[in-house]
Design a protein around this motif. Sequence first.
Motif, PDB file in Angstrom:
ATOM      1  N   LEU H  63       0.843  -1.194   0.000  1.00 11.69           N
ATOM      2  CA  LEU H  63       0.000   0.000   0.000  1.00 11.69           C
ATOM      3  C   LEU H  63       0.878   1.244   0.000  1.00 11.69           C
ATOM      4  O   LEU H  63       2.047   1.198   0.407  1.00 11.69           O
ATOM      5  N   GLY H  64       0.312   2.367  -0.424  1.00  2.00           N
ATOM      6  CA  GLY H  64       1.083   3.577  -0.628  1.00  2.00           C
ATOM      7  C   GLY H  64       1.293   4.410   0.632  1.00  2.00           C
ATOM      8  O   GLY H  64       0.766   4.112   1.706  1.00  2.00           O
ATOM      9  N   ASP H  65       2.063   5.483   0.456  1.00  2.00           N
ATOM     10  CA  ASP H  65       2.385   6.366   1.576  1.00  2.00           C
ATOM     11  C   ASP H  65       1.165   7.053   2.152  1.00  2.00           C
ATOM     12  O   ASP H  65       1.143   7.419   3.334  1.00  2.00           O
ATOM     13  N   ASP H  66       0.152   7.253   1.307  1.00  2.00           N
ATOM     14  CA  ASP H  66      -1.052   7.912   1.818  1.00  2.00           C
ATOM     15  C   ASP H  66      -1.716   7.036   2.887  1.00  2.00           C
ATOM     16  O   ASP H  66      -2.252   7.550   3.874  1.00  2.00           O
ATOM     17  N   VAL H  67      -1.670   5.727   2.699  1.00  2.96           N
ATOM     18  CA  VAL H  67      -2.201   4.846   3.736  1.00  2.96           C
ATOM     19  C   VAL H  67      -1.288   4.881   4.961  1.00  2.96           C
ATOM     20  O   VAL H  67      -1.763   4.952   6.102  1.00  2.96           O
ATOM     21  N   GLY H  68      -0.016   4.855   4.718  1.00  2.00           N
ATOM     22  CA  GLY H  68       0.930   4.886   5.833  1.00  2.00           C
ATOM     23  C   GLY H  68       0.772   6.140   6.680  1.00  2.00           C
ATOM     24  O   GLY H  68       0.853   6.100   7.916  1.00  2.00           O
ATOM     25  N   GLU H  69       0.547   7.260   6.020  1.00  2.00           N
ATOM     26  CA  GLU H  69       0.324   8.515   6.761  1.00  2.00           C
ATOM     27  C   GLU H  69      -0.940   8.396   7.619  1.00  2.00           C
ATOM     28  O   GLU H  69      -0.961   8.806   8.781  1.00  2.00           O
ATOM     29  N   SER H  70      -1.964   7.819   7.039  1.00  2.21           N
ATOM     30  CA  SER H  70      -3.236   7.692   7.768  1.00  2.21           C
ATOM     31  C   SER H  70      -3.082   6.813   9.009  1.00  2.21           C
ATOM     32  O   SER H  70      -3.627   7.128  10.080  1.00  2.21           O
ATOM     33  N   LEU H  71      -2.345   5.724   8.868  1.00  2.00           N
ATOM     34  CA  LEU H  71      -2.215   4.768   9.980  1.00  2.00           C
ATOM     35  C   LEU H  71      -1.512   5.373  11.199  1.00  2.00           C
ATOM     36  O   LEU H  71      -1.604   4.826  12.303  1.00  2.00           O
ATOM     37  N   GLN H  72      -0.800   6.466  10.997  1.00  2.00           N
ATOM     38  CA  GLN H  72      -0.105   7.105  12.113  1.00  2.00           C
ATOM     39  C   GLN H  72      -0.974   8.130  12.843  1.00  2.00           C
ATOM     40  O   GLN H  72      -0.561   8.684  13.854  1.00  2.00           O
ATOM     41  N   GLN H  73      -2.162   8.404  12.317  1.00  2.00           N
ATOM     42  CA  GLN H  73      -2.998   9.434  12.941  1.00  2.00           C
ATOM     43  C   GLN H  73      -3.681   8.889  14.192  1.00  2.00           C
ATOM     44  O   GLN H  73      -4.050   7.733  14.272  1.00  2.00           O
ATOM     45  N   GLN H  74      -3.856   9.792  15.118  1.00  2.00           N
ATOM     46  CA  GLN H  74      -4.606   9.474  16.328  1.00  2.00           C
ATOM     47  C   GLN H  74      -6.069   9.243  15.952  1.00  2.00           C
ATOM     48  O   GLN H  74      -6.704  10.139  15.421  1.00  2.00           O
ATOM     49  N   PRO H  75      -6.619   8.072  16.194  1.00  2.00           N
ATOM     50  CA  PRO H  75      -8.018   7.869  15.834  1.00  2.00           C
ATOM     51  C   PRO H  75      -8.966   8.287  16.942  1.00  2.00           C
ATOM     52  O   PRO H  75      -8.576   8.441  18.096  1.00  2.00           O
ATOM     53  N   SER H  76     -10.218   8.451  16.562  1.00  2.00           N
ATOM     54  CA  SER H  76     -11.306   8.470  17.537  1.00  2.00           C
ATOM     55  C   SER H  76     -11.718   7.023  17.711  1.00  2.00           C
ATOM     56  O   SER H  76     -12.082   6.354  16.748  1.00  2.00           O
ATOM     57  N   ARG H  77     -11.614   6.533  18.935  1.00  2.00           N
ATOM     58  CA  ARG H  77     -11.927   5.124  19.177  1.00  2.00           C
ATOM     59  C   ARG H  77     -13.413   4.975  19.455  1.00  2.00           C
ATOM     60  O   ARG H  77     -13.883   5.264  20.559  1.00  2.00           O
ATOM     61  N   SER H  78     -14.146   4.513  18.472  1.00  2.00           N
ATOM     62  CA  SER H  78     -15.584   4.323  18.658  1.00  2.00           C
ATOM     63  C   SER H  78     -16.024   3.268  17.675  1.00  2.00           C
ATOM     64  O   SER H  78     -15.269   2.855  16.807  1.00  2.00           O
ATOM     65  N   ILE H  79     -17.256   2.819  17.824  1.00  2.00           N
ATOM     66  CA  ILE H  79     -17.776   1.787  16.945  1.00  2.00           C
ATOM     67  C   ILE H  79     -19.180   2.180  16.530  1.00  2.00           C
ATOM     68  O   ILE H  79     -19.967   2.654  17.343  1.00  2.00           O
ATOM     69  N   ASP H  80     -19.466   2.018  15.254  1.00  2.00           N
ATOM     70  CA  ASP H  80     -20.805   2.259  14.726  1.00  2.00           C
ATOM     71  C   ASP H  80     -21.759   1.260  15.399  1.00  2.00           C
ATOM     72  O   ASP H  80     -21.543   0.055  15.350  1.00  2.00           O
ATOM     73  N   PRO H  81     -22.831   1.774  16.057  1.00  2.00           N
ATOM     74  CA  PRO H  81     -23.704   0.860  16.790  1.00  2.00           C
ATOM     75  C   PRO H  81     -24.248  -0.286  15.943  1.00  2.00           C
ATOM     76  O   PRO H  81     -24.502  -1.361  16.476  1.00  2.00           O
ATOM     77  N   THR H  82     -24.431  -0.082  14.635  1.00  2.00           N
ATOM     78  CA  THR H  82     -24.993  -1.198  13.863  1.00  2.00           C
ATOM     79  C   THR H  82     -24.012  -2.367  13.795  1.00  2.00           C
ATOM     80  O   THR H  82     -24.433  -3.514  13.648  1.00  2.00           O
ATOM     81  N   LEU H  83     -22.705  -2.091  13.931  1.00  2.00           N
ATOM     82  CA  LEU H  83     -21.749  -3.202  13.906  1.00  2.00           C
ATOM     83  C   LEU H  83     -21.912  -4.111  15.121  1.00  2.00           C
ATOM     84  O   LEU H  83     -21.527  -5.280  15.083  1.00  2.00           O
ATOM     85  N   LEU H  84     -22.460  -3.568  16.201  1.00  2.00           N
ATOM     86  CA  LEU H  84     -22.632  -4.388  17.404  1.00  2.00           C
ATOM     87  C   LEU H  84     -23.691  -5.466  17.210  1.00  2.00           C
ATOM     88  O   LEU H  84     -23.800  -6.383  18.017  1.00  2.00           O
ATOM     89  N   GLN H  85     -24.490  -5.365  16.140  1.00  2.00           N
ATOM     90  CA  GLN H  85     -25.454  -6.429  15.833  1.00  2.00           C
ATOM     91  C   GLN H  85     -24.783  -7.675  15.261  1.00  2.00           C
ATOM     92  O   GLN H  85     -25.397  -8.735  15.251  1.00  2.00           O
ATOM     93  N   ASP H  86     -23.589  -7.526  14.698  1.00  2.00           N
ATOM     94  CA  ASP H  86     -22.936  -8.681  14.063  1.00  2.00           C
ATOM     95  C   ASP H  86     -22.797  -9.806  15.104  1.00  2.00           C
ATOM     96  O   ASP H  86     -22.232  -9.580  16.187  1.00  2.00           O
TER      97      ASP H  86
END
Lengths: 149, 149, 149, 149, 149, 149, 149, 149, 149, 149
Positions: H63-86
Amino acid sequence: MDPIMSRPDAAALVRTQMSRKGLTWTKVAEAVDAPLVWTTAALLGQHPMTAAQASAACEVLDLGDDVGESLQQQPSRSIDPTLLQDPTIYRFNEALAVYGPALKALIHEEFGDGIMSAINFQVDIARRAHPDGDRVVVTFDGKFLDYRW
Amino acid sequence: MDPIMSRPDAAALVRTQMSRKGLTWTKVAEAVDAPLVWTTAALLGQHPMTAAQASAACEVLDLGDDVGESLQQQPSRSIDPTLLQDPTIYRFNEALAVYGPALKALIHEEFGDGIMSAINFQVDIARRAHPDGDRVVVTFDGKFLDYRW
Amino acid sequence: MDPIMSRPDAAALVRTQMSRKGLTWTKVAEAVDAPLVWTTAALLGQHPMTAAQASAACEVLDLGDDVGESLQQQPSRSIDPTLLQDPTIYRFNEALAVYGPALKALIHEEFGDGIMSAINFQVDIARRAHPDGDRVVVTFDGKFLDYRW
Amino acid sequence: MDPIMSRPDAAALVRTQMSRKGLTWTKVAEAVDAPLVWTTAALLGQHPMTAAQASAACEVLDLGDDVGESLQQQPSRSIDPTLLQDPTIYRFNEALAVYGPALKALIHEEFGDGIMSAINFQVDIARRAHPDGDRVVVTFDGKFLDYRW
Amino acid sequence: MDPIMSRPDAAALVRTQMSRKGLTWTKVAEAVDAPLVWTTAALLGQHPMTAAQASAACEVLDLGDDVGESLQQQPSRSIDPTLLQDPTIYRFNEALAVYGPALKALIHEEFGDGIMSAINFQVDIARRAHPDGDRVVVTFDGKFLDYRW
Amino acid sequence: MDPIMSRPDAAALVRTQMSRKGLTWTKVAEAVDAPLVWTTAALLGQHPMTAAQASAACEVLDLGDDVGESLQQQPSRSIDPTLLQDPTIYRFNEALAVYGPALKALIHEEFGDGIMSAINFQVDIARRAHPDGDRVVVTFDGKFLDYRW
Amino acid sequence: MDPIMSRPDAAALVRTQMSRKGLTWTKVAEAVDAPLVWTTAALLGQHPMTAAQASAACEVLDLGDDVGESLQQQPSRSIDPTLLQDPTIYRFNEALAVYGPALKALIHEEFGDGIMSAINFQVDIARRAHPDGDRVVVTFDGKFLDYRW
Amino acid sequence: MDPIMSRPDAAALVRTQMSRKGLTWTKVAEAVDAPLVWTTAALLGQHPMTAAQASAACEVLDLGDDVGESLQQQPSRSIDPTLLQDPTIYRFNEALAVYGPALKALIHEEFGDGIMSAINFQVDIARRAHPDGDRVVVTFDGKFLDYRW
Amino acid sequence: MDPIMSRPDAAALVRTQMSRKGLTWTKVAEAVDAPLVWTTAALLGQHPMTAAQASAACEVLDLGDDVGESLQQQPSRSIDPTLLQDPTIYRFNEALAVYGPALKALIHEEFGDGIMSAINFQVDIARRAHPDGDRVVVTFDGKFLDYRW
Amino acid sequence: MDPIMSRPDAAALVRTQMSRKGLTWTKVAEAVDAPLVWTTAALLGQHPMTAAQASAACEVLDLGDDVGESLQQQPSRSIDPTLLQDPTIYRFNEALAVYGPALKALIHEEFGDGIMSAINFQVDIARRAHPDGDRVVVTFDGKFLDYRW
């Protein structure tokens, strides 16, 4: 030992005596010597009363000291969400859904970035005669507070 | 074929031109020749405008016919719930949570069983000078409607 | 056999005696010999007290052993969502809606990826005199915890 | 015609340049000449900036006039509820669930019936060294507003 | 002193006597001398009755003055959300989810921008014989109210 | 390959042509040769049309085959909850909150335990002239279905 | 006739006796001769006990037959949502919000398309000594179930 | 200027290359030289990576540098409530609904009043062979934090 | 005067006697002479019973006339949302989340635009022996209803 | 680089070709050589397909490799809550609200404490001829799983 009567229980007794004695909120507010909307809200559980106010209210309503003690307590100011369905209350919220963003824009235009206080605040209600049917006029009057760091 | 521009897209362009041209809602309302709060709400997407009103609004805002066409469409009057968190809007809802049951009781006392219409209705906003800081005065003025079968 | 008095029932009796005996939280905290905010929260049902703390609290409040037993129980720390509407509490949540993402960004900048603990944590409240009106100063002080695998 | 860039889009570009240019919020706040938490919140979309502030921010961040125009717009102050799940933000809300009623009781005891303003309000964040691990200290400092009719 | 019996408690006693005495809503409405749907709704807690109506209802239902007093109180008109799951009630809401936007479009086409009043309003229910099975016919009949400033 | 146009996208183009060509729902329903409320609901995305109906609709609306293809697709019948805030739609839901339990009781009294079908069902809307202002009359007409095992 | 004591009422009496008799869950689990977490969950109302288990529990807890009868009933396994706010419980849910999608991906990688059973399932809790502070180790151990038609 | 690629967009590209190149999370975690669950969670957007980790991940995933740059960012740790149905994720939440209060009681018994940290925390997943079918074993291992003022 | 016993109170007494007398639902259904699932649902409060059915149920369960009277009342058919968390009930809802859209597509393919009635409807449950473990087989059998105007 | 086509996008293309080529789910399931309900659910995005299944589906549907790649991806099994309003799907959920507690009681009576698996599970749908109108018969068939520690 019993805890102090809750504000909702006190309000139910206030409503009971209002009905049984045929009193009006206007008359009770006069007895309490406080503004009409404020007094009504306080008796329904949204403001603490002073000892003198509580005493005057209980006298005109013929209620006991347990109610008077309750009326002086600091309430939690909140509303059961199901009460918001009542049409007489809901119309106010509908008006804010329709006009809220416009009011926000106009407050910012006239006063700058800030809000109308809901604490340094008073509400009044009046009847306005009109040939097509009388009108309910409710006035919200709150101090402008600007965002100030 | 493209559909008619949505009311929110039109509102975003209205806000853009308000800012770029340094216009006030008061001035636009004068150009549209309609009440201030009504005009603001209409341009933000809550009322349909007549062709003449839309044309006057687009002229003073220097916006195209696609915006004018949009402003004449019947909107769905609703508000995104996250907007209700905005403090300038929230304070109105807080006031209704505190005073709503009291307003209901006083409307019933003065007018009988019924509501203040939110349709045959007008809102006004004013500044009231006060030595402790000027105040925002918002007036809700709606026809009383009694429950009538 | 009756179960141990619930923490909310104990809190209602605490509030009752606070009012009837004209006590302040400050005075009760001194009697309990614990920090002011901690003691208030514990008596309102959010922390377990030691036997000695519960005993001291019940003595100054003139409450029985059943309350003292309740105050030592491990509570479920939660809040009824309708209480969050109370304006005095809501303003804190509003401030976090406005400043939460900024606080997160600044914690990450200063400390790295992690959080302010809400467990190894203390809160204090103070009055700060100010010519435009005194101010409420609330300090949240929690240990930084870094994400550590 | 394109509408003014939205505040969230502007915030994403601010974060992009913060990362690419290795800037800190502290440094940007100095460039903007405004308090740290205020500046961070404003750049993330929660306050309007003056033209001078927006211009200084864009210069240090090497961002264009379209971003600067956006930063001057009046935002809607709200937060996407899913962001409240983020642990760094959630801990503050948890603390308020635990200590909110105690803070309310203590504000009433010290100041009377009223609130800490979230408008005439400032927040500060600091690091406090501690042998067991440094601590995050966040101070909420708001004017007391008493319920005044 | 006991407060006035709540409207739900009164409704439970009304339902009890309907069952025990084998009465129909039609018969009770005749005794009350009021429309069928209105009377049913009022006895279930959604409208205040006059003293004469309450007295007639209590006579035919063989209920005491405490119920009669309750039936005259102004109710909060709301519905417990779990009741909306009941299939007999839910079908109406489903029909509005399917046809609501169409009804809105057709009201605007025929009457202009406005609403069907739910206050100056009556509902009727009838049986319509049909070879494939009889049909429930419910008629909503409300005054058109146009958005009028 | 592009998927079939969604029903909401088709509905937006239908509304666009209604406005641009000055058509009424009545006229389009005549062209489609189907009942008025049904046709309006179908064009807004709540019913599948036959090929002939879709073709007739697209001809009178001057819309392309891509719209016609979309109108024949089986929709998911649901409504965005924010649309339920629109006052013209909300009044129907309010009426059901007030009268729903009464309608349930009366259906059970007249027909026994069961429901009004929302599938074998038709809706009609009419204007009823009245000296105090014309009225909107909406009729729900559904087959009674009894609980039958 | 009184109904069987509810599982929550039985749990409250269990907690009461745990506290008054100074018992530990470990000791009660030994008396019941069942795993520690299972026994704790069962006594708190989440599993039915056999007659022998219920009898052993009531003996060690000095509780009556009415509690023993209750402990044998099939419960509804659910949790009051407000309990999920309790920080000790919330941290588990937070961990699942952060790591849930990763656990799903790794289960699919290792086992194929399926789930960890929550029925053929056991939980254990242990203390792990650590120089930086002891650790809570909770193990979820459930049978893999593959999607199988 | 384009903003940094969002964490969800980066995660979608990670999943794409996992599939197209036939990689396993185990192999990628080895390339990144970090624990398995941590690496999976980080690549799915829940942790910031160091530059070296992001670079190693992008190399093995092509994968390219644009992905690498993204992976270093501080995320907001949350989950879309609909995923909790899985179902694969839901079973964990179900287990906590059933065993959460028991785990709370046992943590308090063993460690005192406090929590298992979800920050100073690690998760592991393993397969445990079993004659009735292999089992998923997930271990939560977090530092105990006691309520400490 | 006491109101008729509520359906939930009657259901609690039914469950009490089921347990104390060691009865099975099968045996009670035989006594009532009605289908198994129907009888179970009716006794748990979801269907009105005839006088004969209620009498037979109370005889086999050794319950009084007050319960019998309750069982004949028309219930509100709804479920407390927290009960939907129970794993035995939740699995059915999970299956519908996974297969609901497929069932809808297949009903439309086989029958045309319409629904499976939940009123002209019966449910059955059976055990199906299987070498890998016996299976629960639940059959929903409802009349097809086509959208018919 | 573009990410793998999402499952919803693939499902939209499947539906498009179903309509344009006049295919039935039955015919596609035959081509895929898999059960009818399983195949429909898989194509609508709820199950991963094998390479051979995806290839067969794309051949009969005349769809490209990008769709085939998508159909093999592990989905998140969830449903948008607004889809649950669709009447054809809603009736199933209504039936579970009415009969869920009865099914739970009967599973416990017949099998003991446990659940019907929704993973080791199959669904079938059939038409049953009936003189009063044909019936939809949906069979849920899942392995019984007992609570086993």
